[in-house]
Design a protein around this motif. Sequence first.
Motif, short mmCIF file in Angstrom:
data_model
loop_
_atom_site.label_atom_id
_atom_site.label_comp_id
_atom_site.label_asym_id
_atom_site.label_seq_id
_atom_site.Cartn_x
_atom_site.Cartn_y
_atom_site.Cartn_z
N ASN A 54 43.03 42.69 46.11
CA ASN A 54 44.14 42.03 45.42
C ASN A 54 44.63 40.80 46.16
O ASN A 54 45.11 39.85 45.53
N ASN A 55 44.52 40.80 47.49
CA ASN A 55 44.87 39.59 48.23
C ASN A 55 43.92 38.45 47.87
O ASN A 55 44.34 37.28 47.75
N ARG A 56 42.65 38.79 47.69
CA ARG A 56 41.68 37.77 47.27
C ARG A 56 41.97 37.31 45.83
O ARG A 56 41.85 36.12 45.52
N LEU A 57 42.34 38.26 44.97
CA LEU A 57 42.70 37.90 43.60
C LEU A 57 43.91 36.97 43.58
O LEU A 57 43.96 36.03 42.78
N LEU A 58 44.89 37.24 44.45
CA LEU A 58 46.08 36.40 44.49
C LEU A 58 45.74 34.99 44.93
O LEU A 58 46.25 34.00 44.37
N ALA A 59 44.88 34.87 45.93
CA ALA A 59 44.45 33.53 46.37
C ALA A 59 43.69 32.81 45.26
O ALA A 59 43.87 31.61 45.04
N GLN A 60 42.85 33.55 44.55
CA GLN A 60 42.12 32.99 43.41
C GLN A 60 43.07 32.54 42.32
O GLN A 60 42.91 31.46 41.73
N LEU A 61 44.10 33.34 42.06
CA LEU A 61 45.09 33.01 41.04
C LEU A 61 45.84 31.74 41.41
O LEU A 61 46.04 30.85 40.57
N GLU A 62 46.27 31.64 42.66
CA GLU A 62 47.02 30.45 43.09
C GLU A 62 46.17 29.20 42.94
O GLU A 62 46.66 28.16 42.45
N GLU A 63 44.91 29.27 43.30
CA GLU A 63 44.04 28.11 43.17
C GLU A 63 43.90 27.69 41.71
O GLU A 63 43.96 26.49 41.38
N ALA A 64 43.76 28.68 40.82
CA ALA A 64 43.63 28.37 39.40
C ALA A 64 44.92 27.77 38.85
O ALA A 64 44.89 26.82 38.05
N VAL A 65 46.06 28.31 39.26
CA VAL A 65 47.35 27.82 38.79
C VAL A 65 47.57 26.37 39.23
O VAL A 65 47.99 25.52 38.44
N GLU A 90 53.85 44.47 50.67
CA GLU A 90 53.57 45.88 50.99
C GLU A 90 53.20 46.71 49.77
O GLU A 90 52.73 47.84 49.89
N ARG A 91 53.43 46.18 48.55
CA ARG A 91 53.09 46.91 47.32
C ARG A 91 51.88 46.31 46.60
O ARG A 91 51.54 46.74 45.51
N ARG A 92 51.23 45.37 47.22
CA ARG A 92 50.18 44.62 46.54
C ARG A 92 48.91 45.45 46.31
O ARG A 92 48.12 45.13 45.43
N GLY A 93 48.73 46.50 47.08
CA GLY A 93 47.50 47.27 46.96
C GLY A 93 47.60 48.47 46.04
O GLY A 93 46.65 49.25 45.93
N VAL A 94 48.73 48.65 45.35
CA VAL A 94 48.95 49.87 44.58
C VAL A 94 48.19 49.86 43.26
O VAL A 94 47.68 50.89 42.81
N ARG A 95 48.08 48.70 42.62
CA ARG A 95 47.50 48.63 41.28
C ARG A 95 46.08 48.09 41.31
O ARG A 95 45.81 47.04 41.89
N ILE A 96 45.14 48.80 40.70
CA ILE A 96 43.79 48.30 40.53
C ILE A 96 43.76 47.32 39.36
O ILE A 96 44.27 47.61 38.28
N MET A 97 43.16 46.16 39.59
CA MET A 97 43.07 45.12 38.55
C MET A 97 41.61 44.76 38.31
O MET A 97 40.82 44.70 39.26
N SER A 98 41.28 44.52 37.06
CA SER A 98 39.90 44.14 36.73
C SER A 98 39.75 42.64 36.59
O SER A 98 38.68 42.10 36.89
N ASP A 99 40.80 41.95 36.11
CA ASP A 99 40.71 40.51 35.91
C ASP A 99 42.11 39.90 35.97
O ASP A 99 43.10 40.61 36.18
N LEU A 100 42.17 38.59 35.79
CA LEU A 100 43.43 37.87 35.80
C LEU A 100 43.72 37.40 34.38
O LEU A 100 43.01 36.55 33.83
#
Length: 341
Positions: A54-65, A90-100
């Motif tokens: 999810n940390n990688r997804l967040l970085a990917q999201l910021e770049e796209a935004v 501290e709560r970023r790892g709780v939810r499994i995500m498949s896409d943005l």
Amino acid sequence: MPPVDVEWTSVIGLANRTLTTPALIDFVGKYESMLPEDVCAYIRNIHRRNELRNNRLLAQLEEAVVAMNRLGITPIMLKGTSTLATAPEERRGVRIMSDLDIIVMPDEAKMAIAALCAIGYDIDYQTPAESQRWHVELSRSQDVGTIDLQQAAPGPAYLYQSIGQALNHCVIAPLGSGRVYIPTPVYRALTLIIHDQFQDYGYWLGDLDLRHLVELRDLNDSAEGLDWEKLASLVSGELMKNAVETQLVALSGLLGVDIPQTMRSRLIPRLQFMRQLMQARFPSTRLLFLAMTALDLGNYRNAANGAWQAAAHPRRSWSLPKVDTLQFLLKAAVAVRTGKV
């Protein structure tokens, strides 16, 4: 408290199937001394791996935004993407995500695609021009998830007629060096419910999406919380009311969320929840319970076609579904679908 004499392999198997294993980290933190060591180690490992992802997804999201912001586009964060954008570290790892999941305005769609392609994305799939619901899936080889670019909130457009545009229910917020629109907690809850119940056909099939129920619980437990009266005010028509209240009955019955009695006491939602539990315990009953679609067939046609048409053809509203609709539901009822029980 943890139940006595639990078959933990089965518990972990069900958590894996419903994509809720990382959310068990809270359970481990609270009852570690009462749980098997290997169970705690497994859950911690899955949570840690999901946090890294999810940390990688967040970085990917910021770049796209940021890429879209450069062209004057401020996207709306949808479903789990809004959770990812707002969750404390501290709560970023709780939810499994498949896409943005990201919404842009219809007149911004081409520019948004161009912005993403300029930073290396390729189009994996795009709906045909004549499709009622437009979306584009984009990916890059170095990323852990895809981007699902959309023009509207999930589910049929007629369910949002009394709600208005998504932007009416958003606030602007920073995301790293970019800026996005974040839906209010009530709107996020409503779109999650509509997604499960109608876009994923859960209301007709009697499915439970435990991952999204956990997310609804966490929204209610957040600092802003959920305004149940506000949520009720956004619900219009008997079909939508039945579907939303079915989800709320499940939220109360399975996760102990304090839902107002008026929003979890009606007969059809309670029957639907009983159906969900029965199907989860005895999957062979799924085809039998498809007959419950008749409970809301008239409400569905009223909502989809407009009340004036139902009034002009009152008998038609209670006719049998079309053959292709029945075939689709029969096939979907026996299919194995990720995250659904």
